[in-house]
Design a protein around this motif. Structure first.
Motif, PDB file in Angstrom:
ATOM      1  N   GLN A  53       0.818  -1.209   0.000  1.00  0.00           N
ATOM      2  CA  GLN A  53       0.000   0.000   0.000  1.00  0.00           C
ATOM      3  C   GLN A  53       0.857   1.267   0.000  1.00  0.00           C
ATOM      4  O   GLN A  53       0.403   2.316  -0.463  1.00  0.00           O
ATOM      5  CB  GLN A  53      -0.932   0.012   1.210  1.00  0.00           C
ATOM      6  N   THR A  54       2.079   1.187   0.510  1.00  0.00           N
ATOM      7  CA  THR A  54       2.937   2.369   0.608  1.00  0.00           C
ATOM      8  C   THR A  54       3.716   2.611  -0.670  1.00  0.00           C
ATOM      9  O   THR A  54       3.833   3.746  -1.129  1.00  0.00           O
ATOM     10  CB  THR A  54       3.924   2.222   1.784  1.00  0.00           C
ATOM     11  N   ALA A  60       3.197   0.067 -10.779  1.00  0.00           N
ATOM     12  CA  ALA A  60       4.494   0.722 -10.679  1.00  0.00           C
ATOM     13  C   ALA A  60       4.870   0.944  -9.215  1.00  0.00           C
ATOM     14  O   ALA A  60       4.007   1.103  -8.361  1.00  0.00           O
ATOM     15  CB  ALA A  60       4.451   2.065 -11.399  1.00  0.00           C
ATOM     16  N   LEU A  61       6.163   0.925  -8.960  1.00  0.00           N
ATOM     17  CA  LEU A  61       6.669   1.270  -7.631  1.00  0.00           C
ATOM     18  C   LEU A  61       6.846   2.782  -7.563  1.00  0.00           C
ATOM     19  O   LEU A  61       7.356   3.398  -8.501  1.00  0.00           O
ATOM     20  CB  LEU A  61       7.998   0.584  -7.371  1.00  0.00           C
TER      21      LEU A  61
END
Length: 102
Positions: A53-54, A60-61
């Motif tokens: 979730q973060t 995509a990161l």
């Protein structure tokens, strides 16, 4: 109609999982490895959910305000702050970074 089939399948699946848990012999649950797994699995799942979730946005990161909030929460935990202070620090830092970033 497909929605109701999906709901019914989910209900049956949840019931089957609960029933399977009740049918496990007590001897299996007393094993030390099962106890250790039962103690550590929720922590691992929560950590994975938090990371996803973060740092994820679709496929995509990303590194954005949420990461700063997580860092603030981690710092508050290291300083042994109460839970509400940890959550408040994460919220305030995340909101602050979003406000500054525009």
């Amino acid at each position: 109609m497909n929605t109701w089939i999906a709901i019914a399948a989910t209900v049956l699946g949840c019931y089957a999982v609960k029933l399977a848990g009740l049918l496990v012999p007590a001897g299996v649950l007393e094993r030390s490895m099962v106890r250790r797994l039962a103690a550590l699995l929720p922590v691992a799942l929560l950590a994975a959910l938090t990371a996803q979730q973060t740092f994820a946005d679709g496929h995509a990161l990303v590194l954005d305000a949420r990461a700063a909030g997580l860092g603030a929460a981690a710092l508050a935990l290291v300083l042994r702050a109460p839970f509400l202070v940890v959550v408040g620090a994460a919220v305030l830092v995340t909101a602050g970074v979003r406000a500054i970033a525009g």
